[in-house]
Motif scaffolding. Sequence first.
Motif, PDB file in Angstrom:
ATOM      1  N   PRO A 163       0.829  -1.202   0.000  1.00 29.84           N
ATOM      2  CA  PRO A 163       0.000   0.000   0.000  1.00 29.84           C
ATOM      3  C   PRO A 163       0.866   1.256   0.000  1.00 29.84           C
ATOM      4  N   ARG A 164       0.367   2.293  -0.634  1.00 30.93           N
ATOM      5  CA  ARG A 164       1.140   3.533  -0.662  1.00 30.93           C
ATOM      6  C   ARG A 164       1.076   4.214   0.706  1.00 30.93           C
ATOM      7  N   PRO A 165       2.105   4.940   1.065  1.00 33.57           N
ATOM      8  CA  PRO A 165       2.054   5.703   2.319  1.00 33.57           C
ATOM      9  C   PRO A 165       0.903   6.703   2.283  1.00 33.57           C
ATOM     10  N   VAL A 166       0.330   6.956   3.433  1.00 33.05           N
ATOM     11  CA  VAL A 166      -0.798   7.895   3.509  1.00 33.05           C
ATOM     12  C   VAL A 166      -0.442   9.027   4.467  1.00 33.05           C
ATOM     13  N   LEU A 167      -1.049  10.169   4.231  1.00 30.53           N
ATOM     14  CA  LEU A 167      -0.882  11.335   5.100  1.00 30.53           C
ATOM     15  C   LEU A 167      -2.257  11.795   5.546  1.00 30.53           C
ATOM     16  N   GLU A 168      -2.443  11.944   6.852  1.00 26.66           N
ATOM     17  CA  GLU A 168      -3.735  12.365   7.389  1.00 26.66           C
ATOM     18  C   GLU A 168      -3.577  13.622   8.231  1.00 26.66           C
ATOM     19  N   ARG A 169      -4.542  14.527   8.105  1.00 25.20           N
ATOM     20  CA  ARG A 169      -4.579  15.761   8.891  1.00 25.20           C
ATOM     21  C   ARG A 169      -5.604  15.596  10.003  1.00 25.20           C
ATOM     22  N   HIS A 170      -5.275  16.081  11.201  1.00 23.10           N
ATOM     23  CA  HIS A 170      -6.198  16.030  12.339  1.00 23.10           C
ATOM     24  C   HIS A 170      -6.322  17.431  12.937  1.00 23.10           C
ATOM     25  N   ASP A 171      -7.390  17.638  13.669  1.00 24.75           N
ATOM     26  CA  ASP A 171      -7.640  18.965  14.222  1.00 24.75           C
ATOM     27  C   ASP A 171      -6.651  19.325  15.322  1.00 24.75           C
ATOM     28  N   ASP A 172      -6.294  18.353  16.155  1.00 29.33           N
ATOM     29  CA  ASP A 172      -5.404  18.648  17.275  1.00 29.33           C
ATOM     30  C   ASP A 172      -4.657  17.369  17.663  1.00 29.33           C
ATOM     31  N   ASP A 173      -3.702  17.518  18.581  1.00 26.34           N
ATOM     32  CA  ASP A 173      -2.867  16.386  18.975  1.00 26.34           C
ATOM     33  C   ASP A 173      -3.676  15.253  19.581  1.00 26.34           C
ATOM     34  N   GLN A 174      -4.692  15.590  20.372  1.00 20.57           N
ATOM     35  CA  GLN A 174      -5.506  14.563  21.011  1.00 20.57           C
ATOM     36  C   GLN A 174      -6.284  13.756  19.970  1.00 20.57           C
ATOM     37  N   ALA A 175      -6.834  14.457  18.960  1.00 18.02           N
ATOM     38  CA  ALA A 175      -7.557  13.764  17.890  1.00 18.02           C
ATOM     39  C   ALA A 175      -6.616  12.865  17.092  1.00 18.02           C
ATOM     40  N   GLU A 176      -5.397  13.363  16.846  1.00 24.42           N
ATOM     41  CA  GLU A 176      -4.406  12.557  16.135  1.00 24.42           C
ATOM     42  C   GLU A 176      -4.094  11.276  16.916  1.00 24.42           C
ATOM     43  N   ALA A 177      -3.884  11.412  18.217  1.00 27.29           N
ATOM     44  CA  ALA A 177      -3.563  10.246  19.042  1.00 27.29           C
ATOM     45  C   ALA A 177      -4.711   9.236  19.046  1.00 27.29           C
ATOM     46  N   ARG A 178      -5.955   9.736  19.166  1.00 22.83           N
ATOM     47  CA  ARG A 178      -7.106   8.822  19.185  1.00 22.83           C
ATOM     48  C   ARG A 178      -7.222   8.057  17.873  1.00 22.83           C
ATOM     49  N   GLU A 179      -7.049   8.757  16.744  1.00 19.90           N
ATOM     50  CA  GLU A 179      -7.181   8.109  15.433  1.00 19.90           C
ATOM     51  C   GLU A 179      -6.066   7.086  15.212  1.00 19.90           C
ATOM     52  N   VAL A 180      -4.859   7.414  15.651  1.00 20.68           N
ATOM     53  CA  VAL A 180      -3.753   6.465  15.530  1.00 20.68           C
ATOM     54  C   VAL A 180      -4.025   5.220  16.371  1.00 20.68           C
ATOM     55  N   ALA A 181      -4.503   5.400  17.600  1.00 19.92           N
ATOM     56  CA  ALA A 181      -4.820   4.263  18.467  1.00 19.92           C
ATOM     57  C   ALA A 181      -5.922   3.405  17.863  1.00 19.92           C
ATOM     58  N   SER A 182      -6.927   4.052  17.283  1.00 23.12           N
ATOM     59  CA  SER A 182      -8.030   3.313  16.665  1.00 23.12           C
ATOM     60  C   SER A 182      -7.542   2.503  15.470  1.00 23.12           C
ATOM     61  N   ALA A 183      -6.680   3.105  14.649  1.00 17.52           N
ATOM     62  CA  ALA A 183      -6.144   2.394  13.491  1.00 17.52           C
ATOM     63  C   ALA A 183      -5.295   1.204  13.921  1.00 17.52           C
TER      64      ALA A 183
END
Length: 730
Positions: A344-364
């Motif tokens: 799979p190709r590398p992906v780049l995702e934008r998040h609203d804030d650090d907490q949202a980024e951490a939650r999405e990474v944990a979920s993935a």
Amino acid sequence: MGPLCPLGLSVGSTTISGVTPSPDELLAALDPEQRDVAANPRGPMCVLAGAGTGKTRAITHRIAFGVASGVYQPQQVLAVTFTARAAGEMRTRLRGLGAPGVQARTFHAAALRQLHYFWPRTIGGAAPEILPHKASVVAEAAARLRLQLDRPALRDLASEVEWAKVSLLTPDSYATAARRAGREPAGIDVTTVARLLQVYEDLKVDRGVIDFEDVLLITAGILAEHPDVAAEVRGQYRTFVVDEYQDVNAVQQRLLALWVGDRDDVCVVGDPAQTIYSFTGATPEHLLGFTSRWPGARTVTLVRNYRSTPQIVSLANTVLKAQGRAGASPRSLVQLQAQRDAGPRPVLERHDDDQAEAREVASAIKARIARGVPASEIAVLFRTNGQSAALESALAEADVPYLVRGGERFFSRREVRDAVVLLRGQARADDGSVPLGRLARDVLSGAGWSPEPPRAGGATRERWESLQALVSLADDLAATNPQARLPELVADLAERASAQHAPTVQGVTLASLHSAKGLEWDVVHLVGCSDGLLPISMAEGPEAIEEERRLFYVGVTRARRELALSWAASRNVGGRASRRPSRFLDDAVAILGEGARSAPRGGRGSGGRAKAAKVTGPVRCRTCGTELESAAERKVGRCTGCPPSYDEATFESLRTWRRLVAAEASVPAYVVFTDATLTAIAERRPRDLGALAGVSGVGARKLELYGTPVLKILEGADPDEIDTAATESV
């Protein structure tokens, strides 16, 4: 099992299980470039090895080929690397390749053995104890100089002591070299630091101790001053292999030169594109200048990447090409050639804030584990240790086991120590009637191991994972040596503990980019890919920015199969979305999409403002009129002979704030503002951002990051009440 090379042999595994391979079999296991390394075991050689190209495989096969073909005896080879883990891995590989007698050690471990052996003969008596930590002695030295320093400042000064010593500087030569390098540790002028260095050395003498840098320095001194000792070492070791040679500092290079003497059987391996420790004194010039010191040296370049998919390799090469346009020497650029199947190709995702980024990474990550990806094959990498807290919280909420690399060492954990004691106690009673794997499980049940992992997370799960790792080691030993019993397992654990060669523990790895070097995972989440974090806001000047780019390159090349990049527009929930994607992604739009393009700027570092006209002609002290000579004097507009005109309480508040900011970002305090800049601010007391921008040393980026907090402190605000972490949202 690692990816297959073109010859169908697993990269990272032994050639023939349980059978010592012949010279021809050793060469047949390699690709053409690796074979060129291994087939020439004599004479000087420089191996430029790109990330994931099998450099450890190449050099261990070179050593094994030299031993198998009778070119040299295994006891006469010294393989040197930089971490105990890497040395342990090298010894394991060499055993599997039929060369168990080869010494594979870190610089410090090799030097320490020689120091203990030769100290009684050359100096007399037993070698002194090694100071485990510098902080206490640095603190005492600072107290004697009446310096009031907090813990971050003491850590900075301890690091500065290390830098000075590995750079072969004395208290007398330090100040000049530090000024040339632009260093102001903990915001203290270099003359005072030089005095502290001298007091630190005096205190060590009084206590009868040496530090870790002294181990290298004293060993080098003994070899240089005692020809008989040097001859004995050179008689013992006739062939040298140095891994990660781009990370060598001045004292390590001097020690290596003394080990080698006037001979030429030395092979060095490294990758200039992974030079990320220049702040510790490391320099790639030893690697890049190797053929100048050894005119007849053979140079081999490894470019076939067996670690990562073509999609990940393409992104890594794109990052490196940008470095070349930034002015890096073409000789340091290794363009990788992917050997794995597409992924799979590398992906780049934008998040609203650090907490949202951490939650999405944990979920993935939780979803990947549910699909069967082992937690130990997933890593989350970040630029600063301060980013770890939000990620730890999110993973805990998602009930995902994790390990923070750089935390407590595996063999220092209580459950591991207790388990080893139980195994050692049972070893004498092992009569061979029970298979090793089952017997180990029976013993470790008494330490709390169970066949199924506990449902609880946190410390309970981490304890079980530690014990499970020991069970897996027993299974591995039984598979490679069916005759092995508990005594062999205990001996293997003791050797691993001595080398800090920890086994794999199930859990997602959280690691800074610096601590991730040399490691790899199937899935990597690289978070915080925004300007201000990558590159870090304190990085100023082309050299510092390019080292940050190399750090990003290291992060990208840790991934084997999947790479997910992400960034957050704001640090805090509801904060202003002032962040931008990292400038290192600008060239990767074709790979990552338009979201990788950073916002247009009015020239990087200019903030849209025209640069101030360069001052010409002599600059004079505003107090006595003397022409100012040093850059620091010109910056504050006052010679060192005239008393400062600032309010001391204000200056101390600025210093306190600076240390808090530096501690948050895990960088030396002088990187935020040098002492000279801080003095200029305190003396001029600018009332607005425009006036602050006129202070030398306050560039557009630092004005954006720190302008408002600095003005608040000048107005009398308490630095402890200012959110140092929020300054990047100013």
